[in-house]
Scaffold this motif. Sequence first.
Motif, PDB file in Angstrom:
ATOM      1  N   ARG A  93     -35.533  -1.397  27.831  1.00 54.31           N
ATOM      2  CA  ARG A  93     -34.246  -1.642  28.493  1.00 54.31           C
ATOM      3  C   ARG A  93     -34.372  -2.756  29.521  1.00 54.31           C
ATOM      4  O   ARG A  93     -35.449  -3.010  30.052  1.00 54.31           O
ATOM      5  CB  ARG A  93     -33.750  -0.375  29.202  1.00 54.31           C
ATOM      6  CG  ARG A  93     -33.296   0.732  28.313  1.00 54.31           C
ATOM      7  CD  ARG A  93     -32.727   1.877  29.157  1.00 54.31           C
ATOM      8  NE  ARG A  93     -33.742   2.460  30.025  1.00 54.31           N
ATOM      9  CZ  ARG A  93     -33.472   3.226  31.071  1.00 54.31           C
ATOM     10  NH1 ARG A  93     -32.208   3.474  31.408  1.00 54.31           N
ATOM     11  NH2 ARG A  93     -34.448   3.744  31.796  1.00 54.31           N
ATOM     12  N   ARG A 127     -16.617  -1.793  35.486  1.00 54.17           N
ATOM     13  CA  ARG A 127     -17.297  -3.016  35.082  1.00 54.17           C
ATOM     14  C   ARG A 127     -16.509  -4.250  35.526  1.00 54.17           C
ATOM     15  O   ARG A 127     -17.082  -5.243  35.987  1.00 54.17           O
ATOM     16  CB  ARG A 127     -17.501  -3.028  33.571  1.00 54.17           C
ATOM     17  CG  ARG A 127     -18.215  -4.277  33.084  1.00 54.17           C
ATOM     18  CD  ARG A 127     -18.579  -4.188  31.626  1.00 54.17           C
ATOM     19  NE  ARG A 127     -19.031  -5.468  31.116  1.00 54.17           N
ATOM     20  CZ  ARG A 127     -19.390  -5.694  29.864  1.00 54.17           C
ATOM     21  NH1 ARG A 127     -19.373  -4.706  28.994  1.00 54.17           N
ATOM     22  NH2 ARG A 127     -19.776  -6.891  29.476  1.00 54.17           N
ATOM     23  N   ILE A 181     -32.459  -3.730  33.056  1.00 50.35           N
ATOM     24  CA  ILE A 181     -31.519  -3.251  34.065  1.00 50.35           C
ATOM     25  C   ILE A 181     -31.432  -4.304  35.162  1.00 50.35           C
ATOM     26  O   ILE A 181     -32.428  -4.607  35.825  1.00 50.35           O
ATOM     27  CB  ILE A 181     -31.957  -1.897  34.642  1.00 50.35           C
ATOM     28  CG1 ILE A 181     -32.061  -0.861  33.508  1.00 50.35           C
ATOM     29  CG2 ILE A 181     -30.979  -1.420  35.709  1.00 50.35           C
ATOM     30  CD1 ILE A 181     -32.635   0.461  33.940  1.00 50.35           C
ATOM     31  N   ARG A 195     -31.818   7.978  40.000  1.00 51.46           N
ATOM     32  CA  ARG A 195     -32.330   7.697  38.654  1.00 51.46           C
ATOM     33  C   ARG A 195     -33.827   7.452  38.678  1.00 51.46           C
ATOM     34  O   ARG A 195     -34.392   7.051  39.693  1.00 51.46           O
ATOM     35  CB  ARG A 195     -31.627   6.461  38.070  1.00 51.46           C
ATOM     36  CG  ARG A 195     -30.125   6.562  38.030  1.00 51.46           C
ATOM     37  CD  ARG A 195     -29.500   5.291  37.487  1.00 51.46           C
ATOM     38  NE  ARG A 195     -29.897   5.011  36.103  1.00 51.46           N
ATOM     39  CZ  ARG A 195     -29.516   3.935  35.435  1.00 51.46           C
ATOM     40  NH1 ARG A 195     -28.756   3.022  36.026  1.00 51.46           N
ATOM     41  NH2 ARG A 195     -29.916   3.757  34.197  1.00 51.46           N
ATOM     42  N   GLU A 201     -28.279  -3.244  30.854  1.00 45.02           N
ATOM     43  CA  GLU A 201     -27.379  -2.592  31.803  1.00 45.02           C
ATOM     44  C   GLU A 201     -27.259  -3.468  33.048  1.00 45.02           C
ATOM     45  O   GLU A 201     -28.267  -3.858  33.634  1.00 45.02           O
ATOM     46  CB  GLU A 201     -27.918  -1.220  32.190  1.00 45.02           C
ATOM     47  CG  GLU A 201     -27.030  -0.472  33.169  1.00 45.02           C
ATOM     48  CD  GLU A 201     -27.602   0.882  33.556  1.00 45.02           C
ATOM     49  OE1 GLU A 201     -27.121   1.461  34.547  1.00 45.02           O
ATOM     50  OE2 GLU A 201     -28.538   1.350  32.876  1.00 45.02           O
ATOM     51  N   LEU A 249     -25.259  -4.824  25.788  1.00 45.01           N
ATOM     52  CA  LEU A 249     -24.416  -4.171  26.785  1.00 45.01           C
ATOM     53  C   LEU A 249     -23.710  -2.957  26.203  1.00 45.01           C
ATOM     54  O   LEU A 249     -23.535  -1.927  26.866  1.00 45.01           O
ATOM     55  CB  LEU A 249     -23.386  -5.164  27.337  1.00 45.01           C
ATOM     56  CG  LEU A 249     -23.943  -6.293  28.209  1.00 45.01           C
ATOM     57  CD1 LEU A 249     -22.884  -7.359  28.469  1.00 45.01           C
ATOM     58  CD2 LEU A 249     -24.463  -5.741  29.536  1.00 45.01           C
ATOM     59  N   GLN A 250     -23.298  -3.041  24.939  1.00 45.92           N
ATOM     60  CA  GLN A 250     -22.600  -1.932  24.304  1.00 45.92           C
ATOM     61  C   GLN A 250     -23.529  -0.751  24.020  1.00 45.92           C
ATOM     62  O   GLN A 250     -23.131   0.407  24.150  1.00 45.92           O
ATOM     63  CB  GLN A 250     -21.946  -2.402  22.998  1.00 45.92           C
ATOM     64  CG  GLN A 250     -20.793  -3.379  23.197  1.00 45.92           C
ATOM     65  CD  GLN A 250     -20.329  -4.004  21.892  1.00 45.92           C
ATOM     66  OE1 GLN A 250     -20.808  -3.662  20.809  1.00 45.92           O
ATOM     67  NE2 GLN A 250     -19.392  -4.937  21.991  1.00 45.92           N
ATOM     68  N   THR A 251     -24.777  -1.058  23.652  1.00 39.66           N
ATOM     69  CA  THR A 251     -25.715   0.007  23.285  1.00 39.66           C
ATOM     70  C   THR A 251     -26.514   0.538  24.470  1.00 39.66           C
ATOM     71  O   THR A 251     -27.245   1.525  24.339  1.00 39.66           O
ATOM     72  CB  THR A 251     -26.700  -0.500  22.214  1.00 39.66           C
ATOM     73  OG1 THR A 251     -27.413  -1.639  22.737  1.00 39.66           O
ATOM     74  CG2 THR A 251     -25.963  -0.896  20.943  1.00 39.66           C
ATOM     75  N   GLY A 252     -26.418  -0.126  25.620  1.00 37.23           N
ATOM     76  CA  GLY A 252     -27.157   0.331  26.795  1.00 37.23           C
ATOM     77  C   GLY A 252     -28.548  -0.256  26.912  1.00 37.23           C
ATOM     78  O   GLY A 252     -29.280   0.061  27.859  1.00 37.23           O
ATOM     79  N   ALA A 277     -25.462  -3.389  36.694  1.00 39.69           N
ATOM     80  CA  ALA A 277     -24.777  -2.419  37.552  1.00 39.69           C
ATOM     81  C   ALA A 277     -24.994  -2.750  39.016  1.00 39.69           C
ATOM     82  O   ALA A 277     -26.014  -3.334  39.387  1.00 39.69           O
ATOM     83  CB  ALA A 277     -25.290  -1.017  37.256  1.00 39.69           C
TER      84      ALA A 277
END
Length: 367
Positions: free
Chosen positions: A192, A214, A194, A257, A247, A241-244, A249
């Motif tokens: 991932r 968002r 982030i 987290r 990310e 971005l759609q599947t994570g 944020a």
Amino acid sequence: MTASDGGRGLLRGRGPAAARSGELVERVEVSLTFDDNRLASLVFGQYDQNVAHIERRLDVTATALGNHVVVKGAPEAAEKARRVFERLYARVRRGGTALTLGDVDGAIRETEAQGNLFPAAQVAAEPDRPYFEQIATRRRGAVRARNAAQDAYIKALRENELVFAEGPAGTGKTWLAVGHAVSLLEQGHAERLILSRPAVEAGERLGFLPGDMREKVDPYLRPIYDALYDFMEARHVDRGLQTGIIEIAPLAFMRGRTLTNAVVLLDEAQNTTSMQMKMFLTRLGENSRMIVTGDPSQIDLPPGQKSGLVEAVNVLDGVEGIGRVTFKDVDVVRHDLVRRIVTAYEKAAHGEGDADRNPNPRRRPLA
């Protein structure tokens, strides 16, 4: 590509220092002829802007015509200019794309560093031998550091689990961090990506922003999006971005987290509070990497509020596994004018008087 040395002679120097002192300065002439006219034009740049830039940076006189360039100047400067032209030609021959002034600056600094490390004969035999570190992504290919600070930064990113990068705007802190993160994702070293920034206005009050979460935070995170699209195809960014997998944020969403198997980037970290920075750093999970970037000279926190970045680099100094790279105004690669702006502000802050506004006024802008 062929090169030849012209005649030598003692002429009065044309640079500002020589003009003041009236010294006699030895000057030489070096000629270069490239094999391909089209590639030579890429090296010289539109309206010979790359040639003019090399003149200003190395204090030489260069005249380009067709696939031929003649360099005149002090022996060391002329030789350095020759190696820079050869390095740039090798780069466009391999890539076939136009060069930016940043690429020219990078070639100059890399040539200087390479000349300090390797024998002259070896440098001449391998003009494009890489000295500075590089990162590679599928979209951009290899991106090489343009100065020693960026070189140290890329090395630190590879060797440490947590890296702090401080310095002025335009030094490539965020851009290289995103590129490194994308390369780790593409190579399978991370699952991932982030990317985060504190949502702090730069001296303005934007008030209520319409839209969902968002849409509200996107204005604060726009620079990270720009870097992502530089290193990844737009469709891959959108899918991530759609599947994570990717990310983006605000910092407030990091609380509670544990971030495992990820590359985590905190940008504009100078605008974090002490509590926010501690919260963010303790999110680091197994098999993850963290990169924290910021400019301590551009803190937008309320007066009297301590910057979490400034505190963290002092508290964590010397801790194993943590790297720190500090960029200076001379490391700015965005635009030469940006470097001079940063230098002017630095000198004003330290009471050093006027900055260098035009180090070589020989060439004037076109009307």
